[in-house]
Design an enzyme around this catalytic site. Structure first.
Site, short mmCIF file in Angstrom:
data_model
loop_
_atom_site.label_atom_id
_atom_site.label_comp_id
_atom_site.label_asym_id
_atom_site.label_seq_id
_atom_site.Cartn_x
_atom_site.Cartn_y
_atom_site.Cartn_z
N ASN A 1 -67.04 107.18 -13.19
CA ASN A 1 -68.47 107.51 -13.21
C ASN A 1 -69.23 106.29 -13.72
O ASN A 1 -69.22 106.01 -14.91
CB ASN A 1 -68.69 108.73 -14.13
CG ASN A 1 -70.16 109.07 -14.29
OD1 ASN A 1 -71.01 108.58 -13.55
ND2 ASN A 1 -70.46 109.92 -15.26
N LYS B 1 -72.39 105.86 -13.84
CA LYS B 1 -73.70 106.19 -14.42
C LYS B 1 -74.77 105.25 -13.85
O LYS B 1 -74.74 104.98 -12.66
CB LYS B 1 -73.61 106.15 -15.95
CG LYS B 1 -72.43 106.98 -16.45
CD LYS B 1 -72.38 107.19 -17.93
CE LYS B 1 -71.15 108.02 -18.27
NZ LYS B 1 -71.05 108.36 -19.68
N HIS C 1 -72.69 116.99 -15.26
CA HIS C 1 -72.33 116.02 -16.29
C HIS C 1 -73.17 116.28 -17.54
O HIS C 1 -74.34 116.66 -17.44
CB HIS C 1 -72.55 114.58 -15.79
CG HIS C 1 -71.99 113.58 -16.74
ND1 HIS C 1 -72.70 113.13 -17.82
CD2 HIS C 1 -70.78 112.98 -16.80
CE1 HIS C 1 -71.94 112.28 -18.51
NE2 HIS C 1 -70.77 112.17 -17.91
N GLU D 1 -74.71 114.43 -19.49
CA GLU D 1 -75.99 113.71 -19.55
C GLU D 1 -77.05 114.41 -18.69
O GLU D 1 -78.23 114.42 -19.04
CB GLU D 1 -75.79 112.24 -19.12
CG GLU D 1 -75.05 111.46 -20.21
CD GLU D 1 -74.20 110.31 -19.73
OE1 GLU D 1 -74.43 109.82 -18.61
OE2 GLU D 1 -73.30 109.91 -20.49
N GLU E 1 -64.96 117.50 -20.59
CA GLU E 1 -65.42 116.31 -21.31
C GLU E 1 -66.10 116.74 -22.61
O GLU E 1 -67.28 117.12 -22.60
CB GLU E 1 -66.43 115.54 -20.46
CG GLU E 1 -65.88 115.08 -19.12
CD GLU E 1 -66.71 113.94 -18.56
OE1 GLU E 1 -66.21 112.82 -18.52
OE2 GLU E 1 -67.88 114.17 -18.19
N GLY F 1 -68.58 108.18 -24.31
CA GLY F 1 -69.26 106.93 -24.63
C GLY F 1 -69.22 106.56 -26.10
O GLY F 1 -69.95 105.66 -26.54
N SER G 1 -64.20 108.65 -23.36
CA SER G 1 -63.59 107.45 -23.96
C SER G 1 -62.16 107.19 -23.50
O SER G 1 -61.33 106.68 -24.26
CB SER G 1 -63.67 107.50 -25.50
OG SER G 1 -65.04 107.50 -25.91
P1 PGA Z 1 -66.87 107.46 -21.15
O1 PGA Z 1 -67.71 108.44 -20.20
O2 PGA Z 1 -65.53 107.26 -20.47
O3 PGA Z 1 -67.67 106.20 -21.21
O4 PGA Z 1 -66.71 108.14 -22.44
C1 PGA Z 1 -67.11 109.54 -19.57
C2 PGA Z 1 -68.11 110.29 -18.75
O5 PGA Z 1 -69.30 110.32 -19.10
O6 PGA Z 1 -67.76 110.90 -17.72
#
Ligand code: PGA
Length: 254
Positions: free
Chosen positions: A10, A12, A96, A98, A166, A172, A212
């Site tokens: 992803n 983003k 997601h 976000e 997640e 993140g 992460s």
């Molecule tokens: P990250 O993001 O691997 O940077 O923690 C995962 C995601 O948002 O799907």
């Protein structure tokens, strides 16, 4: 039947330009994974979808990061599943964290999106997961259940659904879930699906872990019986993302 692992990248709202996209495309195209053993799905920004679709090797799937809950019409800024399919894109992320937290997408919105995707026959990576306060309050399973049950009635074809578990506190942050946390939550998600749909569907549906994930922790996580791959954010913006693909492929026993 063993479940085929699936790795999502992803991106983003990255990279910042088309040249950065090209760099990642050539790095990932150089990865010699066997697509009969592992699925790879990259989710670029909407403006980079066409570039990715035309330049990625065919074994790398391209996905949108979102789709509209509406059909075509006066919905400024939206992209419908039909428009994605027209570009040859047959994957989308939905839900997601976000999108949920920063853009106010509700369970009801997400159910409508899943319904549209199912009608069109597009594959969905459906994201769920708890906030830190919810985990600390012992509510992780309840949150996953609520998020899953909101969309279950809309799913007629489970072969086109992948769940991405997640934990929001791991996204993140560099704070990855422990293998015990990931395994326990993903086993719970599978049980929720078994209870709501059937054991057969629960046994077949693929559940990714996200939050992460990196080349350093992916080998331990993929050893968890209910972890069927990853949804990777930050680490999918580096050429070393390919080591995650290779690690998972190796874990299939190939
Ligand atoms: P990250 O993001 O691997 O940077 O923690 C995962 C995601 O948002 O799907």
């Amino acid at each position: 039947m063993p479940r085929k692992p699936i790795i999502g990248g992803n991106w983003k709202c990255n990279p910042k330009n088309a040249a950065g996209v090209d760099e990642l495309i050539s790095a990932f195209n150089g990865c010699g994974f066997d697509s009969s053993k592992v699925d790879v799905v990259i989710c670029p920004t909407a403006v980079h979808i066409a570039q990715c679709k035309s330049k990625f090797d065919a074994k790398i799937n391209v996905s949108s990061q979102n789709c509209s809950k509406e059909a075509e019409g006066a919905f400024t800024g939206e992209i419908t599943v039909g428009q994605l399919m027209d570009l040859g894109i047959n994957w989308t992320l939905i839900g997601h964290s976000e999108r949920r937290a920063k853009y106010g997408e509700t369970n009801d919105d997400l159910a409508k999106k899943v319904e549209k995707a199912q009608e069109a026959g597009i594959n969905v990576i459906f994201c769920i997961g708890e906030q830190l306060e919810e985990r600390n309050a012992g509510k992780t399973k309840d949150v996953c259940k609520e998020q899953l049950l909101a969309v279950v009635p809309k799913i007629k074809d489970w072969s086109k659904i992948v769940i991405a578990y997640e934990p929001v506190w791991a996204i993140g942050t560099g704070v990855v879930a422990t293998t015990e946390q990931a395994q326990e939550s993903q086993k719970d998600c599978r049980q929720i699906i078994a209870d709501a749909v059937s054991q057969e569907v629960a046994d077949a549906v693929r559940i990714q872990y996200g939050g992460s994930v990196s080349p350093d922790n992916c080998n331990d996580l993929i050893a968890c019986p209910d972890v069927d791959g990853f949804l990777v954010g930050g680490a999918s913006l580096k050429p070393t993302f390919t080591t995650i693909i290779e690690g998972v492929e190796k874990a299939t026993g190939a």
